[in-house]
Design an enzyme around this catalytic site. Structure first.
Site, PDB file in Angstrom:
ATOM      1  CG  ASP A 367      -0.639 -37.317   8.349  1.00 34.48           C
ATOM      2  OD1 ASP A 367       0.320 -36.621   7.994  1.00 34.48           O
ATOM      3  OD2 ASP A 367      -0.840 -37.643   9.531  1.00 34.48           O
ATOM      4  CG  ASP A 671      -2.822 -38.447  12.682  1.00 33.20           C
ATOM      5  OD1 ASP A 671      -2.462 -37.372  12.165  1.00 33.20           O
ATOM      6  OD2 ASP A 671      -2.026 -39.311  13.073  1.00 33.20           O
ATOM      7  CG  ASP A 675      -3.814 -34.050   9.032  1.00 28.35           C
ATOM      8  OD1 ASP A 675      -3.005 -33.587   8.215  1.00 28.35           O
ATOM      9  OD2 ASP A 675      -3.502 -34.886   9.896  1.00 28.35           O
TER      10      ASP A 675
END
Length: 940
Positions: A367, A671, A675
């Site tokens: 990410d 986070d 996700d």
């Protein structure tokens, strides 16, 4: 709990009708729209106007009445996420033993118990129980991943029913309810917004967007990504500013949050490469040992006419010598040591096998926001008339210089820059805070970035408020796209400061400020600079001012229509972590691909990617592009693209699956709750510990305590070290067990007196497995460990080279042991003394070979190789002490039929060990000389 689907609209819309058709090729692959003629599974609420929503849901501005609410609760169910039936505690506990690794350990424990080797049995059973308990606890935590998502649902909601405001339990919301949102609220369900007043919502946990989103009531195109649907508010996101009203269009499992919950429940955990290899290795080894014992028994009784009772004792000795009792225990210990080492490097391991799986990772999907970047908006560039200034420093720490063309400058020497900084601080609602050396922002991150820039220039917020007191203000409004504040300076002069979207600020400006004062606005100059800066991925804000008092008593929108002086355009970005740049470079050296998958805009993703050396010279791919291709196309594309933008949870999950189907071992970092599905699906899920949501943490295998991508690289290094150490132990264990087994087999085949009794074999295994082999679990990482390519996931545990070395060392141990045993018998030594020398020879050979095993190819003939692991030295001392006790203590002599040895006999034993040591080192030297370094690295 479902969407209401209109029968007359979009009933059978295909992807070709709602997705863009023309896309650039990726690595020569042309994207083609996937024609799906099945009815659309969900309704496109973001495309409808308020009137259409009201008509569809049979609702109005007065809300629903009690009877309608009751009926719809029965129809759609409560506004909560569905739960799976949980397994009972005892069933969960018993299922912890349904594990390949534990089967091997239990099998070894049973055999050692049958052989009376109770110490090894106790160690193995303890390791089984400990593993089961750890797995039981961790599974309970894993199930909490779904609970963490459910906890994101708001417990209360303010609704309009029967024309009146009510505060109700959020579980009682139904489609058609009118919900009022204010700053600080968690959105209780998916809403179609019908009114907004400066409404901004933090959707980072759901979309990965790095800044709060300005909301409005506009409709959007059908193919608009989730993060760009500004007329929608989604369950679980947080209102950070303003207020609004929305109509509930989805509750419970049919919300976007609910879809993620459903994705999580449908994902099965993967096993690791090592567990698969150990499974195959254990099965093959068990078959080989059983077959060897049967064949030996048959040959001994039928060919050599040895009595079955005596032959049975020999076969027992053979089995005891061949079974690698120490393997399961050493695996557990090695993995546990890896956990401790990673914890010291801020990587908290939640599932033990993930330690080893890290060592085989070939792709890291990361990410962007908060992982590769700081998740702290930073002013990087300020464009004034005739000057472009760079601002040093990153994040919210107010440390950094202002520079122009590489030269550090004083902002006070540039009137436009100085006034722009002042405007950014004064026209601001955020607060910059410092606690224990950590800086943070209360309020909008973009406004926080302006405060940090002011601090860097010495214009602090508390000084600004005292010297330039605010008299009035117009909060930011998404329709007007600016914020304005009215101040008086220290001389009592009036000032109106404005900040907002560049195009809006340009509309109200007729002048610009430069070094010589105010000049007529050169619009082309500002448009060019704005386009170029935006193309580089920076978010732009315009700053302007006017020396004037409001036309009325209070500042009004009419006061911000014209007559302003443009001060600057400010470029803001969430900057990459400096350590992440180095970590990514190390990944590339280690043969690991790094891919950035983010919910942010494509331009921003490309810019950050370029700064991190990700995807340079390659195209980025958007979520809309991913939606266009089928799984087969995606598998071909995914390895050629490194930056994926505007990716939804489903897109992230598909990308991970595509990589795994291409035989990649994938680590996924994230986070947000968006996700979580990909984290759970990945071979190794890595969540952020500081800024990560609980949903992400609970779905992961590893949690980074410092939210630092560089920590992942350290964890990969430890994972490779763990795998190295397990292979080193196997390379140490198999020749030693093989040497014992060959001694017994040779004695049977050549009708020799048995050099080792079963009890003596068990003594050797206890001494070497409990002391020597364990030391290899503490081996530090070899210097070149991050210069190797990732090992292929299906690489066998034992390569051809490993088989050669096992045979070589086994033959050496057998030869030395049998030679000394027969030598002593031929010279009149008693059978007890000859056997004592044989046992001591094997133990001494294993002591020296342990030192050889510290490096598989490199020489240990140096200070580091001989003394670099003090656990090896300690284990050698313990082993020698135990062997000395074996030969000298009367009780042990009585149990194992051993005798004392003379100094000369000990010297013979020592020479045998040294012979094996030097031959093993010569073999390494020959390999290094005859095999290319790249080939050696591959054989590792």
């Amino acid at each position: 709990m479902c969407y209401i689907v209109l029968a007359h609209t979009y009933l059978s819309c295909s992807k070709q009708e709602i997705e863009p058709q023309h896309h650039p090729p990726y690595g020569g692959i042309q994207l083609k729209a996937v024609d799906r003629t099945d009815p659309c599974p969900t309704f496109l609420w973001h495309t409808l106007t308020q009137a259409e929503i009201e008509q569809t849901l049979k609702t109005g501005s007065a809300g629903l009445n009690a009877a309608e609410v009751s009926q719809r609760i029965k129809q759609y169910g409560p506004n909560r996420l569905s739960t799976q039936k949980r397994r009972g505690v005892l069933f969960r506990l018993f299922m912890q033993f349904h594990n390949i690794l534990l089967y091997v350990m239990l099998g070894a424990a049973v055999i050692t118990a049958l052989l009376g080797h109770w110490i090894d049995t106790g160690v193995l059973l303890a390791a089984v129980v400990i593993n089961a308990i750890i797995g039981f606890i961790q599974e309970g935590k894993a199930e909490a991943a779904l609970d963490a998502i459910r906890a994101m649902l708001s417990p209360r909601a303010t609704v309009i029913r029967n024309g009146k405001k009510h505060e109700v339990n959020a579980e009682n919301l139904v489609p058609g309810d009118w919900v009022i949102l204010v700053a600080g609220d968690r959105v209780p369900a998916d809403l179609r917004l019908v009114s907004t007043t400066e409404l901004r919502i933090d959707e980072a946990a759901l979309t990965g967007e790095s800044v709060s989103v300005e909301k409005n009531t506009d409709t959007a195109q059908a193919a608009t990504p989730l993060g760009d649907r500004y007329g929608m508010a989604y369950s679980g996101t947080v209102v950070v500013y303003g207020m609004g009203t929305g109509i509930v269009i989805a509750t419970g499992s049919m919300t976007e949050l609910g879809k993620i919950n459903q994705l999580l429940t449908g994902i099965q955990s993967l096993t690791t490469p090592l567990l698969r290899q150990i499974d195959g290795f254990g099965r093959v080894l068990a078959i080989v040992i059983i077959a060897l014992c049967v064949i030996t028994f048959i040959l001994g009784t039928m060919w050599r006419n040895i009595a079955p009772a005596e032959m049975f004792l020999m076969v027992v000795a053979l089995a005891a010598s061949a079974i690698p009792e120490g393997l399961p225990a050493i695996m557990t210990v090695t993995l546990a040591i890896g956990v401790q080492r990673m914890a010291r490097r801020n990587a908290i391991i939640r599932r033990l096998p993930a330690v080893e799986a890290l060592g085989s990772v070939t792709v890291i999907c990361s990410d962007k926001t908060g992982t590769l970047t700081r998740n702290e908006m930073t002013v990087q560039r300020i464009i004034c008339a005739g000057h472009i200034f760079d601002v040093g420093g990153t994040g919210y720490s107010p440390v950094g210089d202002f520079s122009k063309e590489g030269r550090i400058i004083d902002p006070d020497h540039y009137p436009a820059l100085s006034m722009a900084i002042r405007t950014g601080v004064l026209c601001n609602e955020a607060r910059l805070c410092e606690e224990n050396g950590q800086w943070s922002v209360e309020g909008d991150p973009t406004e926080g970035a302006l405060l940090v820039a002011g601090n860097k220039a010495g214009f602090h917020q508390h000084i600004a408020d005292a010297a330039w007191p605010r008299v009035g203000s117009i909060p930011f409004d998404s329709r007007h796209r600016f914020m304005a504040t009215y101040h008086r300076d220290s001389d009592g002069e009036p000032w109106i400061f404005v900040k907002g979207a560049p195009e809006r600020i340009l509309e109200i400006c007729s002048m610009q400020l430069d070094d010589d004062g105010e000049r007529p606005l050169v619009a082309d100059y500002w448009h060019r600079k704005a386009s170029r800066t935006a193309a580089s991925g920076l978010r732009l804000l315009g700053l302007a001012c006017k020396r004037a008092t409001p036309a009325k008593e209070h500042l009004d929108f009419s006061d911000v229509e014209s007559g302003y002086t443009l001060l600057a355009l400010v470029g803001i970005i969430d900057p990459p972590r400096e350590e992440a740049v180095q970590a990514i470079a190390e990944c590339h050296r280690a043969g690991i691909q790094v891919k950035m998958i983010t919910g942010d805009h494509e331009e921003t993703a490309r810019t950050i990617g370029a700064q991190l050396n990700i995807g340079i010279g390659k195209k980025a791919m958007s979520g809309a592009d991913i939606a266009l291709v089928d799984d087969a196309q995606l598998r071909r594309i995914v390895l050629q693209v490194d930056v994926f933008a505007r990716a939804s949870p489903e897109h992230k999950l598909r990308l991970v699956q595509a990589l795994q189907e291409d035989s990649q071992v994938v680590a996924m970092t994230g986070d947000g709750v968006n996700d979580a599905p990909a984290l759970k699906k990945a071979n190794v899920g890595v969540a952020m510990g500081m800024k990560g949501t609980e949903a992400a943490k609970e779905a992961s295998d590893i949690v980074l305590a410092d939210d630092n991508f560089a920590t992942i690289v350290n964890a990969v290094r430890e994972g490779r070290t763990v795998y190295d150490n397990i292979k080193k132990f196997i390379l140490f264990m198999l020749p030693t067990n093989g040497g014992e087994a060959l001694v017994v087999i040779a004695a049977i085949l050549f009708e020799l007196t048995l050099p080792l009794t079963p009890a003596q074999v068990l003594w050797i295994n206890m001494v070497t497995s409990s002391t020597l082999g364990l030391a290899l679990a503490f081996e530090p990482a070899e210097r070149n460990i991050m210069s190797r390519r990732p090992r292929p996931p299906e690489e066998p545990l034992l390569s051809g080279f490993f088989i050669w070395r096992v045979l070589m060392v086994s033959m050496l141990m057998m030869g030395c042991t049998l030679f000394l045993f027969l030598w002593e018998l031929n010279h009149g030594t008693s059978i007890e003394s000859a056997r004592t020398i044989a046992v001591s020879t094997i133990v001494m050979a294993e002591i020296f070979y342990l030192v050889n095993s510290r490096y598989i190819f490199a020489s240990v003939m140096n200070r580091e190789g001989l003394t670099g692991n003090y656990y090896v030295l300690i284990s050698i001392v313990i082993c020698i002490a135990l062997q000395f006790a074996y030969t000298e203590i009367p009780l042990l002599q009585a149990i194992f039929q051993s005798t004392s040895l003379s100094i000369l006999e000990w010297l013979k034993v020592l020479c045998a060990g040294l012979l094996i040591f030097f031959i093993a080192e010569l073999e390494k030297m020959a390999l290094r000389a005859g095999i290319a370094p790249a080939r050696i690295q591959h054989m590792r």
